[in-house]
Design an enzyme around this catalytic site. Structure first.
Site, short mmCIF file in Angstrom:
data_model
loop_
_atom_site.label_atom_id
_atom_site.label_comp_id
_atom_site.label_asym_id
_atom_site.label_seq_id
_atom_site.Cartn_x
_atom_site.Cartn_y
_atom_site.Cartn_z
N GLU A 1 77.40 -38.91 -22.95
CA GLU A 1 77.85 -37.51 -22.96
C GLU A 1 77.57 -36.87 -24.33
O GLU A 1 77.05 -35.75 -24.42
CB GLU A 1 79.34 -37.48 -22.63
CG GLU A 1 80.01 -36.13 -22.70
CD GLU A 1 81.52 -36.27 -22.51
OE1 GLU A 1 81.97 -36.97 -21.58
OE2 GLU A 1 82.27 -35.69 -23.33
N SER B 1 87.26 -39.90 -15.89
CA SER B 1 86.45 -38.87 -16.55
C SER B 1 86.45 -37.58 -15.75
O SER B 1 86.56 -37.59 -14.53
CB SER B 1 85.01 -39.36 -16.71
OG SER B 1 84.24 -38.31 -17.25
N LYS C 1 83.49 -46.51 -19.32
CA LYS C 1 83.92 -45.14 -19.67
C LYS C 1 83.47 -44.80 -21.10
O LYS C 1 83.04 -43.67 -21.38
CB LYS C 1 85.44 -45.02 -19.53
CG LYS C 1 86.03 -43.72 -20.08
CD LYS C 1 85.73 -42.51 -19.21
CE LYS C 1 85.85 -41.17 -19.90
NZ LYS C 1 87.14 -40.75 -20.33
N HIS D 1 79.86 -44.04 -21.02
CA HIS D 1 79.75 -42.70 -20.41
C HIS D 1 79.93 -41.64 -21.50
O HIS D 1 79.15 -40.69 -21.60
CB HIS D 1 80.83 -42.54 -19.33
CG HIS D 1 81.09 -41.12 -18.94
ND1 HIS D 1 81.84 -40.25 -19.71
CD2 HIS D 1 80.70 -40.40 -17.87
CE1 HIS D 1 81.88 -39.07 -19.14
NE2 HIS D 1 81.21 -39.13 -18.01
N ASN D 2 80.94 -41.82 -22.35
CA ASN D 2 81.20 -40.82 -23.38
C ASN D 2 80.08 -40.80 -24.42
O ASN D 2 79.73 -39.75 -24.94
CB ASN D 2 82.55 -41.08 -24.04
CG ASN D 2 83.70 -40.67 -23.14
OD1 ASN D 2 83.54 -40.60 -21.92
ND2 ASN D 2 84.85 -40.40 -23.70
P1 NDP Z 1 98.52 -35.19 -23.70
O1 NDP Z 1 98.72 -35.13 -25.17
O2 NDP Z 1 98.31 -33.92 -22.97
O3 NDP Z 1 99.78 -35.92 -23.03
C1 NDP Z 1 100.28 -37.12 -23.54
C2 NDP Z 1 101.38 -37.62 -22.63
O4 NDP Z 1 101.77 -38.89 -23.10
C3 NDP Z 1 102.62 -36.75 -22.62
O5 NDP Z 1 103.18 -36.81 -21.35
C4 NDP Z 1 103.52 -37.43 -23.64
O6 NDP Z 1 104.88 -37.24 -23.37
C5 NDP Z 1 103.17 -38.87 -23.42
N1 NDP Z 1 103.37 -39.70 -24.59
C6 NDP Z 1 102.86 -39.53 -25.83
N2 NDP Z 1 103.23 -40.52 -26.63
C7 NDP Z 1 104.03 -41.34 -25.89
C8 NDP Z 1 104.71 -42.54 -26.17
N3 NDP Z 1 104.67 -43.10 -27.39
N4 NDP Z 1 105.43 -43.11 -25.17
C9 NDP Z 1 105.50 -42.53 -23.94
N5 NDP Z 1 104.85 -41.38 -23.62
C10 NDP Z 1 104.13 -40.81 -24.59
O7 NDP Z 1 97.33 -36.20 -23.46
P2 NDP Z 1 96.20 -36.19 -22.33
O8 NDP Z 1 96.84 -36.03 -21.01
O9 NDP Z 1 95.10 -35.28 -22.72
O10 NDP Z 1 95.60 -37.68 -22.48
C11 NDP Z 1 96.24 -38.82 -21.92
C12 NDP Z 1 95.21 -39.93 -21.92
O11 NDP Z 1 94.10 -39.53 -21.12
C13 NDP Z 1 94.63 -40.25 -23.30
O12 NDP Z 1 94.35 -41.62 -23.38
C14 NDP Z 1 93.34 -39.47 -23.30
O13 NDP Z 1 92.39 -39.98 -24.20
C15 NDP Z 1 92.90 -39.64 -21.85
N6 NDP Z 1 91.94 -38.68 -21.36
C16 NDP Z 1 92.07 -37.35 -21.68
C17 NDP Z 1 91.13 -36.45 -21.20
C18 NDP Z 1 91.25 -35.00 -21.50
O14 NDP Z 1 90.30 -34.26 -21.18
N7 NDP Z 1 92.37 -34.52 -22.06
C19 NDP Z 1 89.98 -36.90 -20.35
C20 NDP Z 1 90.01 -38.28 -20.02
C21 NDP Z 1 90.94 -39.13 -20.53
P3 NDP Z 1 105.76 -36.09 -24.07
O15 NDP Z 1 105.75 -34.93 -23.12
O16 NDP Z 1 107.10 -36.70 -24.23
O17 NDP Z 1 105.11 -35.77 -25.39
#
Ligand code: NDP
Length: 471
Positions: free
Chosen positions: A189, A128, A182, A185-186
């Site tokens: 939130e 988080s 988590k 937590h949300n």
């Molecule tokens: P993003 O959309 O920014 O990034 C997603 C990533 O996953 C990219 O690197 C993408 O690669 C990759 N990806 C997507 N689909 C696939 C797949 N089928 N196979 C392999 N790789 C894949 O997401 P976030 O970083 O925001 O979120 C990631 C996780 O973290 C999620 O579960 C989210 O809920 C969680 N999270 C997010 C928060 C936030 O504030 N954003 C906070 C806390 C948790 P490519 O570049 O090829 O598209």
């Protein structure tokens, strides 16, 4: 170059920030992303951290770049992407290599994946704090076998936020325990944010305060009991001006709130557990309602807008602050009792004081009050937070203010779903004899369900039973 101490898959918003954080803390890390250009750009832009980062273009190269036994963080969208990624990765790994899902998985999925992993090492960790937290110190809630947590805890504790020297990262329990914590937590939130937005509504609609005045109130509250990240950013949001129009930002933002589903998961799970979390439920409902803009506009056309304007003498900012303090304590009390219920149901032994401790920094709900909650739960984790002497005193000082605000909301037509649900929770929790005796009577009348008598005896029936049968 020597092998990396850890690997990370998925260089999106969170993965890139987490990988930079890990490198920044002195660990060598190998990274892989589905789209190779993203990996290359990440490495190119890594500046002084680039030396500690090994970018890889194939999963095989990625796996080969990591020291054994390997530890690999997967940071891709929750759901199918995680299963797909694990399915591609597992065949390349040894039996002792650890996969860590750090996304926002539904804890039922983590339970399933942990089970499917059998003896193969697997952890599900809740992270988080958004992008900034991931980059500079998130709050981390770990789930899975403790031996695997212990294997990577030196990394996770180092990259986590710290509260007065204590890391905001801890093992919560087996399988999906970390992702469950988590999710709650949300849920909390959601409620915190809704309570704040309702206080904002009193100021904007009830008292016709402008955004600058409102920002000043939030800033003032951030020096007191309510000191928290969410109050702090609420002040900043209220103070901001739209560069395009010169109007306060809040005036140009559409009043429909988004959600990714974790609040909803919390509510669904609370229903399964029979855990009362009315404030959190109200906050999720309020987001759903907020998205029905056309319907709300139609309602205003038909019924007219509620008067809303409150006499300035009827309420001061101290009363509103105290109402918010009461609402906040009550919503956290609900969240922690839900965690306690899940702990019992799933046999997790969730460490409630530790949970409050890891939430003190790094995460979105970080606040001064969580430190007091950690203390109260350390004294006695089995008791509702409302009944911890510190919070009992606070509620004694504030529940009248909560009632005043909710009453003003009711008489002036300002919707306060979370504040009023928290007040109802408080009143229900201080009523030794409630009204469910009527419900039991009704259930027995139409369904012969039986009831318990106050003078003893279960499976009792009322004198209406014969009549109902003969009718
Ligand atoms: P993003 O959309 O920014 O990034 C997603 C990533 O996953 C990219 O690197 C993408 O690669 C990759 N990806 C997507 N689909 C696939 C797949 N089928 N196979 C392999 N790789 C894949 O997401 P976030 O970083 O925001 O979120 C990631 C996780 O973290 C999620 O579960 C989210 O809920 C969680 N999270 C997010 C928060 C936030 O504030 N954003 C906070 C806390 C948790 P490519 O570049 O090829 O598209």
């Amino acid at each position: 170059m020597s092998k990396s101490e850890i690997g990370l898959i998925g260089l999106g918003t969170m993965g890139a920030a987490l990988a930079s954080n890990i490198a920044d803390n002195g660990f060598r890390i190998a990274v892989w992303n589905r789209t190779t250009s993203v990996t290359q750009a990440f490495h190119r832009d890594a500046g002084t951290l680039a030396d500690r980062i090994t970018p890889t273009e194939t999963l095989e190269d990625f796996v080969a770049a990591i020291e054994t036994p390997r530890a690999i963080i997967v940071m891709v969208p929750a759901g199918d992407a995680v299963d797909e990624q694990i399915a591609r990765l597992r065949p390349l790994l040894g039996d002792d290599d650890l996969i860590i899902d750090a996304g926002n998985a539904n804890f039922h999925d983590t339970n399933r994946r942990a089970e499917a992993s059998g003896d193969l090492p697997y952890l599900g960790i809740g992270v988080s704090g958004g992008e900034e937290g991931a980059r500079f110190g998130p709050s981390i809630m770990g789930g899975g076998r403790k031996v695997y947590w212990d294997r990577v805890s030196h990394v996770l504790e180092k990259i986590a936020a710290d509260y007065e020297g204590e890391p905001c990262a801890a093992w919560m329990g087996e399988a999906g325990a970390g992702h469950f914590v988590k999710a709650v937590h949300n849920g909390i939130e959601y409620c915190d944010m809704q309570l704040i937005s309702e206080a904002y509504g009193v100021m904007r609609d009830g008292l016709a305060m402008d955004a600058t005045e409102i920002a000043t109130v939030f800033d003032g509250w951030n020096d007191g009991v309510l000191k928290s990240y969410l109050i702090e950013i609420s002040g900043k949001v209220a103070a901001a001006t739209d560069p395009a129009t010169g109007k306060p930002m809040l005036e140009v933002i559409v009043d429909a709130a988004g959600q990714k589903g974790t609040g909803r998961w919390t509510v669904i799970e609370a229903q399964h557990l029979g855990a009362p979390i009315p404030g959190i439920e109200a906050a999720v409902v309020a987001r759903n309602l907020s998205s029905r803009r056309d319907e709300r506009a139609r309602g205003e056309e038909i019924f007219g807008a509620a008067p809303r304007r409150i006499d300035r003498d009827a309420i001061d900012m101290d009363t509103l602050e105290r109402a918010l303090i009461a609402g906040k304590i009550l919503s956290y009390a609900q969240g922690f009792t839900m965690i306690a219920a899940a702990s019992e149901q799933f046999g997790w032994k969730l460490p409630l004081p530790e949970i409050a401790r890891v939430w003190r920094e790094g995460c979105i709900i970080r606040s001064a009050m969580l430190n007091d909650m950690a203390d109260a739960l350390t004294e006695d984790a089995s008791r509702n937070l409302m009944f911890a002497p510190y919070f009992t005193r606070h509620l004694e000082d504030t529940h009248d203010a909560l009632r005043t605000v909710v009453a003003l909301g009711a008489t002036h037509g300002i919707a306060m779903p979370a504040l009023s649900s928290c007040l109802a929770y408080f009143d229900a929790m201080r009523t030794a004899r409630g009204t469910a005796n009527m419900i039991q009577g009704q259930r027995d009348f139409f369904g012969a369900h039986g009831f318990e008598r106050i003078d003893g005896g279960t499976g009792q029936h009322g004198p209406w039973a014969m009549k109902a049968q003969s009718g």
